[in-house]
Design an enzyme around this catalytic site. Structure first.
Site, PDB file in Angstrom:
ATOM      1  N   GLU A   8      43.821  42.399  37.840  1.00  0.00           N
ATOM      2  CA  GLU A   8      43.744  42.616  39.254  1.00  0.00           C
ATOM      3  C   GLU A   8      43.073  41.582  39.946  1.00  0.00           C
ATOM      4  O   GLU A   8      42.272  41.131  39.804  1.00  0.00           O
ATOM      5  CB  GLU A   8      42.729  44.032  39.268  1.00  0.00           C
ATOM      6  CG  GLU A   8      42.446  44.102  40.972  1.00  0.00           C
ATOM      7  CD  GLU A   8      41.376  45.116  41.081  1.00  0.00           C
ATOM      8  OE1 GLU A   8      41.409  45.939  41.916  1.00  0.00           O
ATOM      9  OE2 GLU A   8      40.678  45.085  39.998  1.00  0.00           O
ATOM     10  N   ASP A  15      45.493  46.547  43.940  1.00  0.00           N
ATOM     11  CA  ASP A  15      44.192  46.878  44.772  1.00  0.00           C
ATOM     12  C   ASP A  15      44.833  46.499  46.334  1.00  0.00           C
ATOM     13  O   ASP A  15      44.790  45.360  46.639  1.00  0.00           O
ATOM     14  CB  ASP A  15      43.166  46.600  44.772  1.00  0.00           C
ATOM     15  CG  ASP A  15      41.929  47.314  45.368  1.00  0.00           C
ATOM     16  OD1 ASP A  15      42.172  47.538  46.711  1.00  0.00           O
ATOM     17  OD2 ASP A  15      40.999  47.908  44.675  1.00  0.00           O
ATOM     18  N   GLN A  36      45.365  50.746  43.835  1.00  0.00           N
ATOM     19  CA  GLN A  36      44.089  51.275  44.436  1.00  0.00           C
ATOM     20  C   GLN A  36      44.043  51.217  45.716  1.00  0.00           C
ATOM     21  O   GLN A  36      44.619  50.249  46.433  1.00  0.00           O
ATOM     22  CB  GLN A  36      43.007  50.697  43.740  1.00  0.00           C
ATOM     23  CG  GLN A  36      42.732  51.128  42.351  1.00  0.00           C
ATOM     24  CD  GLN A  36      41.380  50.241  41.745  1.00  0.00           C
ATOM     25  OE1 GLN A  36      41.343  49.253  41.882  1.00  0.00           O
ATOM     26  NE2 GLN A  36      40.836  51.052  40.689  1.00  0.00           N
ATOM     27  N   GLU A  48      39.364  53.889  45.302  1.00  0.00           N
ATOM     28  CA  GLU A  48      38.165  52.884  44.960  1.00  0.00           C
ATOM     29  C   GLU A  48      37.649  52.714  46.467  1.00  0.00           C
ATOM     30  O   GLU A  48      37.739  51.628  46.763  1.00  0.00           O
ATOM     31  CB  GLU A  48      38.810  51.777  44.199  1.00  0.00           C
ATOM     32  CG  GLU A  48      37.393  51.056  43.639  1.00  0.00           C
ATOM     33  CD  GLU A  48      37.833  49.902  42.838  1.00  0.00           C
ATOM     34  OE1 GLU A  48      37.221  49.928  41.894  1.00  0.00           O
ATOM     35  OE2 GLU A  48      38.606  49.081  43.263  1.00  0.00           O
TER      36      GLU A  48
END
Length: 271
Positions: free
Chosen positions: A152, A187, A215, A251
Site C-alpha cells: 500500500e 487507499d 480503502q 479506514e
C-alpha cells in the site's frame, strides 16, 4: 454496488476491541478489517467473526518483531514494517509466516505487508532490490497458503519517510516481483494527499486486476467519506462502472462517534 468493510481499529473505538465486532454487525456490516490481530488469540477473533456473521477481509502483517508478543507491541513502539529495511529479513519472514498462520485461522484472504521507514541518510531507490527480494519470498509463501499479499502506498504527511508512497511505484514493484499472489491496496485518502487525480488513477489501475482492496476516508481530516475535498459519491459510482468487485475498507476516524456518522452509507445499502 460497493461492498464496505468496517475498520475496527479506527471505527467503534468507544467500545473495547472485542465488542466492536457485534457493533459492526448491528450496523449492517458483513465484513471487517483491522490493523493487527497479534494481541489476541486468533481463535478468539474467529469466534467473534462467526458469532456475528462477519467475514475477515484484511489485516496487516506485523510491523516488526520475532515473537508474537513483540509483533503485537511493535506498532506502538514506532515500527512501520521491515520489507524494505536492511538487516531485518529475519523479522520480515517471521512476521509473514505468523500472518499467514493467523489468516488460516481467520479465513482471511488478504494480508497487507508494510514496507518500513527509510533510514536517515539512505536513498529510497537503494532499498528497492531488497524489497523486491523479500516480497518475492513472501508472495511464494502466500501462494502456498492460498492467500494474497498486498502493498500500500502511504502518504508522507502521516508516515514520514515511508518507503512506498505512489501508485506507480507500487505497480513497479508488482512488475519486479512478478507474482499473482502480490497485489495493491489502494487507499484513496493516501492517493489524494500524495498524487491527486484519484478518478484517473482508478480508471488506470482497477481494470488491470492488480488492485485487490480499496480503502476510503475524507481528506484532509481522515473522517467519514461524506465530507472534505474528495467527492466519494462520484468515486463510488466510478468504481461500480469499472466493474470492480472487491471490498472497500472504511479506514476513517469518526468525527463524533461511529454510529452517528454512518449516514453516508445510505445510498449504497441494498434495498
Amino acid at each position: 454496488m460497493p461492498q464496505f468493510a468496517a475498520n475496527l481499529s479506527l471505527m467503534y473505538t468507544e467500545l473495547p476491541f472485542l465488542d466492536r465486532f457485534a457493533a459492526a454487525a448491528e450496523d449492517g456490516f458483513t465484513a471487517v478489517e483491522y490493523l493487527f490481530p497479534y494481541a489476541w488469540d486468533a481463535r478468539t477473533l474467529r469466534a467473534r467473526l462467526q458469532a456475528h456473521g462477519l467475514q475477515q477481509v484484511l489485516f496487516n502483517a506485523p510491523p516488526a518483531g520475532l515473537g508474537r508478543a513483540a509483533m503485537a507491541a511493535a506498532w506502538d513502539q514506532g515500527e512501520r514494517g521491515t520489507a524494505a529495511l536492511p538487516g531485518r529479513q529475519a523479522e520480515f519472514r517471521a512476521g509473514v509466516l505468523q500472518a499467514l498462520e493467523d489468516a488460516e485461522v481467520l479465513d482471511c484472504p488478504r494480508i497487507h505487508v508494510l514496507s518500513g521507514i527509510v533510514p536517515p541518510g539512505v536513498e529510497r531507490e537503494s532499498l528497492k532490490g531488497l524489497c523486491v527480494e523479500n516480497l518475492q519470498w513472501a508472495a511464494e509463501q502466500a501462494g502456498r497458503a492460498g492467500r494474497t499479499l498486498l502493498i500500500e502506498p502511504i502518504n508522507l504527511r502521516d508516515m514520514p519517510r515511508y518507503f512506498l508512497n505512489r501508485q506507480d511505484h507500487a505497480h513497479e514493484l508488482l512488475d519486479a516481483v512478478d507474482s499473482p499472489h502480490l497485489k495493491v491496496q489502494m487507499d484513496l485518502y493516501h492517493c489524494q494527499i500524495v498524487e491527486g487525480d484519484v478518478a484517473t488513477k482508478l480508471r488506470r489501475y482497477l481494470p488491470t486486476g492488480r488492485v485487490a482492496h480499496i480503502q476510503v476516508a475524507s481528506v484532509p481530516e481522515r473522517q467519514e467519506p461524506d465530507r472534505g475535498e474528495l467527492h466519494y459519491s462520484y468515486l463510488f459510482e466510478l468504481i461500480d462502472q469499472l466493474g470492480w468487485q472487491g471490498w472497500i475498507g472504511c479506514e476513517y476516524r469518526p468525527a463524533a462517534g461511529t454510529r452517528a456518522g454512518l449516514g453516508w452509507r445510505a445510498p449504497w445499502l441494498p434495498g
